[in-house]
Structure formats: structure tokens, C-alpha cells
Design a protein around this motif. Structure first.
Motif, PDB file in Angstrom:
ATOM      1  N   MET A 173      -2.437 -19.298  20.096  1.00 63.68           N
ATOM      2  CA  MET A 173      -2.810 -17.889  20.125  1.00 63.68           C
ATOM      3  C   MET A 173      -3.900 -17.619  21.153  1.00 63.68           C
ATOM      4  SD  MET A 173      -4.502 -15.445  17.212  1.00 63.68           S
ATOM      5  CE  MET A 173      -6.142 -15.879  17.781  1.00 63.68           C
ATOM      6  N   PHE A 174      -4.935 -18.460  21.178  1.00 61.13           N
ATOM      7  CA  PHE A 174      -6.012 -18.235  22.131  1.00 61.13           C
ATOM      8  C   PHE A 174      -5.568 -18.515  23.565  1.00 61.13           C
ATOM      9  CE2 PHE A 174      -8.859 -18.659  18.364  1.00 61.13           C
ATOM     10  CZ  PHE A 174      -9.419 -17.397  18.482  1.00 61.13           C
ATOM     11  N   MET A 175      -4.626 -19.420  23.746  1.00 56.59           N
ATOM     12  CA  MET A 175      -4.041 -19.616  25.064  1.00 56.59           C
ATOM     13  C   MET A 175      -3.333 -18.340  25.518  1.00 56.59           C
ATOM     14  SD  MET A 175      -0.802 -20.123  26.503  1.00 56.59           S
ATOM     15  CE  MET A 175       0.227 -20.933  25.281  1.00 56.59           C
ATOM     16  N   LEU A 176      -2.587 -17.717  24.592  1.00 57.82           N
ATOM     17  CA  LEU A 176      -1.903 -16.457  24.899  1.00 57.82           C
ATOM     18  C   LEU A 176      -2.907 -15.338  25.160  1.00 57.82           C
ATOM     19  CD1 LEU A 176       0.930 -16.666  22.203  1.00 57.82           C
ATOM     20  CD2 LEU A 176       1.168 -17.035  24.672  1.00 57.82           C
ATOM     21  N   VAL A 177      -4.009 -15.325  24.402  1.00 54.29           N
ATOM     22  CA  VAL A 177      -5.065 -14.329  24.630  1.00 54.29           C
ATOM     23  C   VAL A 177      -5.620 -14.448  26.047  1.00 54.29           C
ATOM     24  CG1 VAL A 177      -7.435 -13.700  24.011  1.00 54.29           C
ATOM     25  CG2 VAL A 177      -5.734 -14.048  22.211  1.00 54.29           C
ATOM     26  N   LYS A 178      -5.895 -15.668  26.457  1.00 51.24           N
ATOM     27  CA  LYS A 178      -6.426 -15.883  27.804  1.00 51.24           C
ATOM     28  C   LYS A 178      -5.398 -15.475  28.868  1.00 51.24           C
ATOM     29  CE  LYS A 178      -9.059 -19.229  30.484  1.00 51.24           C
ATOM     30  NZ  LYS A 178     -10.264 -18.365  30.408  1.00 51.24           N
ATOM     31  N   THR A 179      -4.136 -15.785  28.599  1.00 50.88           N
ATOM     32  CA  THR A 179      -3.080 -15.447  29.550  1.00 50.88           C
ATOM     33  C   THR A 179      -2.915 -13.943  29.687  1.00 50.88           C
ATOM     34  OG1 THR A 179      -1.895 -17.495  29.023  1.00 50.88           O
ATOM     35  CG2 THR A 179      -0.636 -15.751  30.099  1.00 50.88           C
ATOM     36  N   VAL A 180      -2.872 -13.239  28.558  1.00 48.03           N
ATOM     37  CA  VAL A 180      -2.679 -11.788  28.624  1.00 48.03           C
ATOM     38  C   VAL A 180      -3.898 -11.107  29.240  1.00 48.03           C
ATOM     39  CG1 VAL A 180      -3.625 -11.008  26.385  1.00 48.03           C
ATOM     40  CG2 VAL A 180      -1.593  -9.916  27.320  1.00 48.03           C
ATOM     41  N   GLY A 181      -5.085 -11.719  29.073  1.00 49.78           N
ATOM     42  CA  GLY A 181      -6.277 -11.183  29.734  1.00 49.78           C
ATOM     43  C   GLY A 181      -6.157 -11.255  31.244  1.00 49.78           C
ATOM     44  N   GLU A 182      -5.491 -12.283  31.742  1.00 45.59           N
ATOM     45  CA  GLU A 182      -5.293 -12.407  33.180  1.00 45.59           C
ATOM     46  C   GLU A 182      -4.299 -11.375  33.702  1.00 45.59           C
ATOM     47  OE1 GLU A 182      -4.197 -16.480  33.718  1.00 45.59           O
ATOM     48  OE2 GLU A 182      -6.283 -17.189  33.594  1.00 45.59           O
ATOM     49  N   TYR A 183      -3.511 -10.776  32.810  1.00 47.10           N
ATOM     50  CA  TYR A 183      -2.626  -9.680  33.181  1.00 47.10           C
ATOM     51  C   TYR A 183      -3.383  -8.350  33.211  1.00 47.10           C
ATOM     52  CZ  TYR A 183       1.833 -12.230  32.937  1.00 47.10           C
ATOM     53  OH  TYR A 183       2.887 -13.086  33.184  1.00 47.10           O
ATOM     54  N   GLY A 184      -4.657  -8.365  32.834  1.00 47.42           N
ATOM     55  CA  GLY A 184      -5.458  -7.153  32.861  1.00 47.42           C
ATOM     56  C   GLY A 184      -5.521  -6.398  31.555  1.00 47.42           C
ATOM     57  N   VAL A 185      -5.013  -6.969  30.459  1.00 45.82           N
ATOM     58  CA  VAL A 185      -5.071  -6.302  29.154  1.00 45.82           C
ATOM     59  C   VAL A 185      -6.474  -6.465  28.581  1.00 45.82           C
ATOM     60  CG1 VAL A 185      -4.088  -6.190  26.830  1.00 45.82           C
ATOM     61  CG2 VAL A 185      -2.630  -6.783  28.786  1.00 45.82           C
ATOM     62  N   ALA A 186      -7.064  -5.372  28.112  1.00 42.50           N
ATOM     63  CA  ALA A 186      -8.439  -5.394  27.603  1.00 42.50           C
ATOM     64  C   ALA A 186      -8.516  -6.113  26.263  1.00 42.50           C
ATOM     65  CB  ALA A 186      -8.972  -3.967  27.459  1.00 42.50           C
ATOM     66  N   SER A 187      -9.676  -6.712  26.005  1.00 46.79           N
ATOM     67  CA  SER A 187      -9.868  -7.450  24.755  1.00 46.79           C
ATOM     68  C   SER A 187      -9.741  -6.552  23.534  1.00 46.79           C
ATOM     69  CB  SER A 187     -11.239  -8.140  24.763  1.00 46.79           C
ATOM     70  OG  SER A 187     -12.274  -7.204  24.983  1.00 46.79           O
ATOM     71  N   THR A 188     -10.157  -5.274  23.658  1.00 46.92           N
ATOM     72  CA  THR A 188     -10.051  -4.361  22.518  1.00 46.92           C
ATOM     73  C   THR A 188      -8.595  -4.097  22.150  1.00 46.92           C
ATOM     74  OG1 THR A 188     -10.332  -2.569  24.125  1.00 46.92           O
ATOM     75  CG2 THR A 188     -12.263  -3.206  22.847  1.00 46.92           C
ATOM     76  N   GLU A 189      -7.718  -4.030  23.161  1.00 45.11           N
ATOM     77  CA  GLU A 189      -6.306  -3.824  22.859  1.00 45.11           C
ATOM     78  C   GLU A 189      -5.687  -5.082  22.271  1.00 45.11           C
ATOM     79  OE1 GLU A 189      -2.128  -2.235  24.821  1.00 45.11           O
ATOM     80  OE2 GLU A 189      -3.908  -2.411  26.093  1.00 45.11           O
ATOM     81  N   VAL A 190      -6.057  -6.234  22.798  1.00 48.73           N
ATOM     82  CA  VAL A 190      -5.573  -7.494  22.234  1.00 48.73           C
ATOM     83  C   VAL A 190      -5.957  -7.578  20.763  1.00 48.73           C
ATOM     84  CG1 VAL A 190      -5.802 -10.004  22.315  1.00 48.73           C
ATOM     85  CG2 VAL A 190      -5.640  -8.711  24.442  1.00 48.73           C
ATOM     86  N   MET A 191      -7.205  -7.194  20.465  1.00 51.98           N
ATOM     87  CA  MET A 191      -7.697  -7.240  19.095  1.00 51.98           C
ATOM     88  C   MET A 191      -6.855  -6.336  18.186  1.00 51.98           C
ATOM     89  SD  MET A 191     -11.621  -6.581  17.932  1.00 51.98           S
ATOM     90  CE  MET A 191     -11.628  -4.907  18.583  1.00 51.98           C
ATOM     91  N   PHE A 192      -6.474  -5.145  18.676  1.00 53.40           N
ATOM     92  CA  PHE A 192      -5.668  -4.230  17.865  1.00 53.40           C
ATOM     93  C   PHE A 192      -4.304  -4.836  17.553  1.00 53.40           C
ATOM     94  CE2 PHE A 192      -2.203  -1.125  17.810  1.00 53.40           C
ATOM     95  CZ  PHE A 192      -2.528  -0.421  16.663  1.00 53.40           C
ATOM     96  N   TRP A 193      -3.620  -5.327  18.575  1.00 51.77           N
ATOM     97  CA  TRP A 193      -2.271  -5.836  18.337  1.00 51.77           C
ATOM     98  C   TRP A 193      -2.280  -7.116  17.521  1.00 51.77           C
ATOM     99  CZ3 TRP A 193       1.439  -2.624  18.546  1.00 51.77           C
ATOM    100  CH2 TRP A 193       1.399  -1.552  19.435  1.00 51.77           C
TER     101      TRP A 193
END
Length: 294
Positions: free
Chosen positions: A17-37
Motif C-alpha cells: 500500500m505504501f509503495m502504491l502511495v509513493k507511486t501515485v504521489g509521483e503522478y501528482g496526486v495530493a496526499s489529502t486525496e490519497v487519504m480520502f480514497w
């Protein structure tokens, strides 16, 4: 053995999960949106799972306010965890998450005025020496905001662990997980207007996978505690560091620097000493409580 296997699978899912979090962050998705989903995906998954078992009644509660308070603090902890994963190499972010038992001991001593013996004080000192080594003062330091987020997650999850202990007196574990996701998604939704952006198929797939991995990990953590003692299964939590190091190497071609190889064993050893000592005293504050806030 079943409890240990479930916990090992949970750690693999969390590291993923945290690997995916780091990956999606590199796509420019904000941490607040990641937290919501992360939270929003959990709600229907848990409802479907409970409905298929005929266990929706487990969600009944007379302590809704306590669940909401736990979710508020837990959501802040989740934000710190997500931010640390995005800003730091995975191995460093994972290692800083292991500071939760250190902060739990400090809270026990300074807030609840409980007696803390030399074993646990020594472990706390050892653990924070490990943090100091990882931060590399005087050399090329880790990003300060990432370091603050990692330590903030450790502190907040330690505080949440006391709330979880209180809720566990009257609430089913799955009820705690569900209402945390429900209220956490509501809280995170308030921040969405400032951070949500259009996404392609890859970003949506990553966001959904984050929610699925996190939900499955929480369910496995909860189930592992049905079949094994806390002091036995939480030792498996440190295997998350193996997975995060492996992902860092395979995906980002980065192995931890020498400072992490020196500091991480000190933090892990400190957590193990605290777990052993709390088990001996028969009032464990589980380091694995950190994994409730993911």
C-alpha cells in the motif's frame, strides 16, 4: 502459526500500500486525496464483507462520539503516514513508523504518570538514538518535512492506541475499523475541494488498489489477534521493513544508506524490548497499534 501467517500477509499488504502511495504521489496526486480514497474504498468493502457473513450487527455502537474522536486523531496520523511515504524513501518512512512504542512509553510516563522502569527508558533512549542516526545531522539529511511527518505519525498513532484500548472494552474490532474508515472519509472529504484533480486510468487504479490493500491489511491484522497473543504477532510487524526495502530497490533502484542500516536496528531493537517488557508486565501497548492508522 495461523496468527503469525496472517500478520505476515498483513505486513506485505501494508508495504505494498505504501509503495502504491509513493507511486501515485509521483503522478501528482495530493496526499489529502490519497487519504480520502484510502478510507472511502474501505467502507463498501467492509459492508459487503459483513453482509455476506450476516454480521452487520457488529457495527452497532453506543459510543459513536468516541469513534468520531478516534477517527479525527487517526486521520491526522494517516495524513502523516501518507506524507512520509511520499517524501521519504520507503525504508526510512517505514522505520520511523516503528517509533510508536517509544512515544507510547513517554505518554505512559509523562501523561498517565505510570511507573516506567529502566528497561523501557533504555529502550526509548536507544530508539531515539536510532532516529538521530537516520536523520544524519551534519551530513546529507533526510527531508525535514518527511522526517517530521514520520515522527508525527509515530506520536499520533501512540495516542490513538490508548483510544483503541478504551474502545476495545466495548466494541468489536471490525466496528472500530469500519467507523474509523467512515468518519475518516468524511473528514478527508472536507479537504478534497482544495486538492482533487482529474485522473487517468492509471491514477484511478492506483487509488483503488491503495484502498483495497489497506482494507485487507486491517482485516488481517484484526483476524490475527483472534488467533494469537499480541506480544507474539506484533513482532512480525517489523517484516514490513523487508518489503519496503525490497520495493525501494526493485522500483526506485535505491537501497537504504548506511545511516538507515545503523539506525533501523536500534529502533527495531527498542520496539522489541518494549514489547517484551510490556508483555512481562501484562499490560501491553502494542506497537502494532500503529497499523490501525493506515
Amino acid at each position: 502459526m495461523l496468527a503469525i501467517c496472517l500478520r505476515l500477509c498483513a505486513m506485505a499488504l501494508l508495504a505494498t500500500m505504501f509503495m502504491l502511495v509513493k507511486t501515485v504521489g509521483e503522478y501528482g496526486v495530493a496526499s489529502t486525496e490519497v487519504m480520502f480514497w484510502r478510507q472511502a474504498v474501505s467502507v463498501p468493502l467492509i459492508l459487503v464483507w459483513l453482509a455476506s457473513r450476516g454480521d452487520l450487527g457488529l457495527l452497532r455502537t453506543k459510543r459513536m462520539a468516541s469513534h468520531a474522536q478516534r477517527a479525527a486523531l487517526g486521520t491526522a496520523a494517516l495524513y502523516c503516514n501518507v506524507t512520509a511515504a511520499m517524501l521519504l524513501p520507503l525504508s526510512e518512512a517505514t522505520t520511523l513508523g516503528f517509533t510508536t512504542p517509544l512515544f507510547a512509553v513517554l505518554i505512559t510516563a509523562l501523561v498517565f504518570r505510570s511507573t516506567v522502569g529502566p528497561w523501557r527508558w533504555t529502550a526509548v533512549v536507544l530508539g531515539f538514538v536510532g532516529v538521530l542516526i537516520i536523520s544524519q545531522p551534519g551530513h546529507e539529511p533526510v527531508p525535514p518535512l518527511g522526517l517530521a511527518a514520520g515522527l508525527g505519525a509515530g506520536l499520533l498513532v501512540a495516542l490513538v492506541s490508548f483510544q483503541i484500548r478504551d474502545l476495545a472494552r466495548t466494541e468489536a474490532p471490525i466496528s472500530c475499523v469500519f467507523w474509523f474508515a467512515f468518519y475518516g472519509a468524511l473528514i478527508a472529504s472536507l479537504l478534497l475541494p482544495t486538492s482533487i484533480t482529474p485522473h487517468g486510468a492509471a491514477e484511478w487504479a492506483l487509488l483503488i488498489a491503495i484502498g483495497v490493500c489497506g482494507t485487507l491489511a486491517q482485516l488481517l491484522i484484526t483476524t490475527s489477534l483472534r488467533f494469537g497473543q499480541v506480544a507474539t504477532v506484533v513482532v512480525m510487524d517489523y517484516t514490513a521493513l523487508v518489503w519496503s526495502t525490497l520495493y525501494g530497490w526493485l522500483i526506485w533502484d535505491r537501497l537504504p544508506p548506511a545511516a538507515t542500516w545503523l539506525g533501523a536496528p536500534a529502533i527495531v531493537a527498542a520496539g522489541l524490548v518494549i514489547t517484551w517488557r510490556e508483555h512481562r508486565l501484562s499490560r501491553a501497548i502494542s506497537p502494532g497499534s500503529a497499523l490501525e492508522e493506515v
